[in-house]
Write an enzyme that holds these catalytic residues in place. Structure first.
Site, PDB file in Angstrom:
ATOM      1  N   ALA A  66       0.868  -1.178   0.000  1.00 55.65           N
ATOM      2  CA  ALA A  66       0.000   0.000   0.000  1.00 55.65           C
ATOM      3  C   ALA A  66       0.905   1.229   0.000  1.00 55.65           C
ATOM      4  CB  ALA A  66      -0.889  -0.011   1.233  1.00 55.65           C
ATOM      5  N   GLY A 111       0.628  -5.072   0.739  1.00 56.85           N
ATOM      6  CA  GLY A 111      -0.566  -5.175  -0.109  1.00 56.85           C
ATOM      7  C   GLY A 111      -0.300  -5.843  -1.448  1.00 56.85           C
ATOM      8  N   GLU A 114      -0.534  -9.437  -0.744  1.00 52.47           N
ATOM      9  CA  GLU A 114      -1.962  -9.698  -0.503  1.00 52.47           C
ATOM     10  C   GLU A 114      -2.746  -9.734  -1.808  1.00 52.47           C
ATOM     11  OE1 GLU A 114      -1.829  -6.437   2.431  1.00 52.47           O
ATOM     12  OE2 GLU A 114      -2.946  -7.761   3.757  1.00 52.47           O
ATOM     13  N   GLU A 134       4.578  -5.053   7.259  1.00 54.33           N
ATOM     14  CA  GLU A 134       3.764  -4.005   7.899  1.00 54.33           C
ATOM     15  C   GLU A 134       4.132  -3.724   9.348  1.00 54.33           C
ATOM     16  OE1 GLU A 134       2.529  -6.417   5.994  1.00 54.33           O
ATOM     17  OE2 GLU A 134       1.077  -5.571   4.587  1.00 54.33           O
TER      18      GLU A 134
HETATM   19  N1  CAA Z   1       4.575   3.264  -0.682  1.00 53.42           N
HETATM   20  C1  CAA Z   1       4.995   4.461  -1.173  1.00 53.42           C
HETATM   21  N2  CAA Z   1       6.132   4.615  -1.877  1.00 53.42           N
HETATM   22  C2  CAA Z   1       6.888   3.522  -2.081  1.00 53.42           C
HETATM   23  C3  CAA Z   1       6.519   2.261  -1.590  1.00 53.42           C
HETATM   24  C4  CAA Z   1       5.301   2.159  -0.862  1.00 53.42           C
HETATM   25  N3  CAA Z   1       4.851   0.978  -0.395  1.00 53.42           N
HETATM   26  N4  CAA Z   1       7.463   1.367  -1.938  1.00 53.42           N
HETATM   27  C5  CAA Z   1       8.399   2.065  -2.625  1.00 53.42           C
HETATM   28  N5  CAA Z   1       8.044   3.354  -2.717  1.00 53.42           N
HETATM   29  C6  CAA Z   1       8.781   4.452  -3.378  1.00 53.42           C
HETATM   30  C7  CAA Z   1       9.988   4.878  -2.568  1.00 53.42           C
HETATM   31  O1  CAA Z   1       9.611   5.778  -1.557  1.00 53.42           O
HETATM   32  C8  CAA Z   1      10.847   5.502  -3.637  1.00 53.42           C
HETATM   33  O2  CAA Z   1      10.356   6.795  -3.895  1.00 53.42           O
HETATM   34  P1  CAA Z   1      11.410   8.016  -4.172  1.00 53.42           P
HETATM   35  O3  CAA Z   1      12.094   7.624  -5.451  1.00 53.42           O
HETATM   36  O4  CAA Z   1      10.523   9.191  -4.315  1.00 53.42           O
HETATM   37  O5  CAA Z   1      12.345   8.047  -3.005  1.00 53.42           O
HETATM   38  C9  CAA Z   1      10.553   4.651  -4.870  1.00 53.42           C
HETATM   39  O6  CAA Z   1       9.322   3.981  -4.600  1.00 53.42           O
HETATM   40  C10 CAA Z   1      11.606   3.607  -5.128  1.00 53.42           C
HETATM   41  O7  CAA Z   1      11.782   2.864  -3.928  1.00 53.42           O
HETATM   42  P2  CAA Z   1      13.222   2.672  -3.207  1.00 53.42           P
HETATM   43  O8  CAA Z   1      14.112   3.787  -3.527  1.00 53.42           O
HETATM   44  O9  CAA Z   1      12.930   2.400  -1.761  1.00 53.42           O
HETATM   45  O10 CAA Z   1      13.724   1.369  -3.952  1.00 53.42           O
HETATM   46  P3  CAA Z   1      14.689   0.258  -3.367  1.00 53.42           P
HETATM   47  O11 CAA Z   1      15.047  -0.611  -4.502  1.00 53.42           O
HETATM   48  O12 CAA Z   1      15.787   0.860  -2.575  1.00 53.42           O
HETATM   49  O13 CAA Z   1      13.784  -0.582  -2.331  1.00 53.42           O
HETATM   50  C11 CAA Z   1      11.783  -1.711  -1.609  1.00 53.42           C
HETATM   51  C12 CAA Z   1      12.669  -1.284  -2.800  1.00 53.42           C
HETATM   52  C13 CAA Z   1      12.531  -2.746  -0.772  1.00 53.42           C
HETATM   53  C14 CAA Z   1      10.525  -2.333  -2.192  1.00 53.42           C
HETATM   54  C15 CAA Z   1      11.467  -0.472  -0.756  1.00 53.42           C
HETATM   55  O14 CAA Z   1      10.965   0.553  -1.607  1.00 53.42           O
HETATM   56  C16 CAA Z   1      10.432  -0.734   0.298  1.00 53.42           C
HETATM   57  O15 CAA Z   1      10.751  -1.287   1.324  1.00 53.42           O
HETATM   58  N6  CAA Z   1       9.163  -0.312   0.067  1.00 53.42           N
HETATM   59  C17 CAA Z   1       8.124  -0.400   1.050  1.00 53.42           C
HETATM   60  C18 CAA Z   1       7.615  -1.826   1.169  1.00 53.42           C
HETATM   61  C19 CAA Z   1       6.555  -1.917   2.238  1.00 53.42           C
HETATM   62  O16 CAA Z   1       6.807  -1.668   3.401  1.00 53.42           O
HETATM   63  N7  CAA Z   1       5.342  -2.336   1.837  1.00 53.42           N
HETATM   64  C20 CAA Z   1       4.223  -2.485   2.750  1.00 53.42           C
HETATM   65  C21 CAA Z   1       3.422  -1.249   2.787  1.00 53.42           C
HETATM   66  S1  CAA Z   1       2.182  -1.295   4.040  1.00 53.42           S
HETATM   67  C22 CAA Z   1       0.952  -2.225   3.399  1.00 53.42           C
HETATM   68  O17 CAA Z   1       1.025  -2.761   2.307  1.00 53.42           O
HETATM   69  C23 CAA Z   1      -0.264  -2.325   4.264  1.00 53.42           C
HETATM   70  C24 CAA Z   1      -1.259  -3.321   3.823  1.00 53.42           C
HETATM   71  O18 CAA Z   1      -1.184  -4.491   4.103  1.00 53.42           O
HETATM   72  C25 CAA Z   1      -2.412  -2.898   3.113  1.00 53.42           C
END
Ligand code: CAA
Length: 260
Positions: A66, A111, A114, A134
């Site tokens: 998400a 998500g 999921e 999460e």
């Molecule tokens: N939400 C918003 N933005 C996100 C995102 C997310 N889930 N995942 C990645 N992005 C964005 C980053 O902020 C980044 O933006 P900027 O270029 O503006 O800085 C861009 O995408 C590229 O990401 P990274 O620079 O972080 O890329 P990376 O290769 O270094 O890492 C990654 C990749 C490991 C996927 C890392 O981006 C990450 O950990 N993302 C978050 C994953 C996460 O925690 N997901 C769960 C979300 S909560 C959820 O999903 C709740 C639910 O159950 C409904």
């Protein structure tokens, strides 16, 4: 509806490919995307679409969860509403009466994992990574991950994944039964289409009935699940496809199912 974040490709073999496209955020699901998915699955034209394949845009990510930037300032009520929105859309996806496949081409986190789990089948490229991170953000899986993950991999591993928030690679996902198959990125879509092609040669009403039995039977008692199967089995004997399929077998000819 014109979609801002979804690309839809309706192939002439009856497979619809839905690509989640928000490349700047690794296809993270904001609420507009969730509404678009809900709209797509709610209005899917089942007279044309015989199977749905979901994938993510680009080579790096299926869906990275998400959208965290959208969630950061939410309060309790908005958090609840977001969970209902995502879970509701994914439930409609899960209940589609056609085979659905997630072609997992990269990160399938939160998500994203999921979304993949709401599909019937998951095929992953070797570079795919799965996880429910999460709790590291102070929340829990909110689009039914606490329910579907343990159904797929068992409670012990589901708790390990959710409590640690760790990422696993495609081979580990295969080992624990989270995905059906793993392949090279360049082969992903062809492998998906090949598997779906095999399904589409079979009787669609029978597949839909089997899907109802499997999906609904899991949450029933053994007696209820078996009774459901009895009913669904019986109903298929009122279809043309059953008559045709069995006669074709006995007459040693190929069968073309009509979905009737
Ligand atoms: N939400 C918003 N933005 C996100 C995102 C997310 N889930 N995942 C990645 N992005 C964005 C980053 O902020 C980044 O933006 P900027 O270029 O503006 O800085 C861009 O995408 C590229 O990401 P990274 O620079 O972080 O890329 P990376 O290769 O270094 O890492 C990654 C990749 C490991 C996927 C890392 O981006 C990450 O950990 N993302 C978050 C994953 C996460 O925690 N997901 C769960 C979300 S909560 C959820 O999903 C709740 C639910 O159950 C409904």
């Amino acid at each position: 509806m014109n979609y801002q974040y979804l690309k839809v490709e309706d192939r002439n073999d009856g497979i619809s490919v839905l690509t989640i496209s928000a490349p700047k955020t690794l296809n993270a699901l904001n609420s507009t995307i969730l509404r678009e998915i809900d709209d797509y699955v709610s209005n899917i034209d089942l007279s044309r679409v015989k199977s749905l394949v979901i994938t993510g845009d680009g080579e790096k990510s299926f869906v990275a969860g998400a959208d965290i930037s959208e969630m950061v300032h939410l309060g309790e009520k908005e958090g609840f509403e977001l969970s209902k929105l995502g879970a509701g859309a994914f439930r409609k996806l899960e209940q589609l009466p056609i085979p659905t496949v997630a072609a997992v081409n990269g990160f399938a986190l939160g998500g994203g994992c999921e979304l993949a789990m709401a599909c019937d089948i998951r095929i992953a490229s070797v570079n795919a990574k799965f996880g429910q991170p999460e709790v590291g953000l102070g929340i829990i899986p909110g689009f039914s991950g606490t329910y579907r993950l343990w159904k797929l991999v068992g409670q012990a591993y589901a708790k390990e994944l959710i409590f640690t928030g760790k990422m696993i690679d495609a081979q580990e996902a295969l080992r624990i039964g989270l995905v059906n198959a793993v392949c090279e990125p360049a082969e992903l879509m062809n492998n998906v289409f090949a598997m779906v092609g095999k399904m589409l040669r079979n009787a669609p009403l029978a597949i839909a009935a089997a899907k109802r039995c499997i999906n609904n039977g899991f949450d029933m008692t053994a007696d209820e699940a078996i009774a459901l199967e009895n009913v669904e089995f019986g109903k298929l004997f009122a279809t043309e496809d059953q008559k045709n399929g069995m006669s074709a077998f006995l007459e040693k000819r190929k069968v073309m199912f009509k979905g009737k």
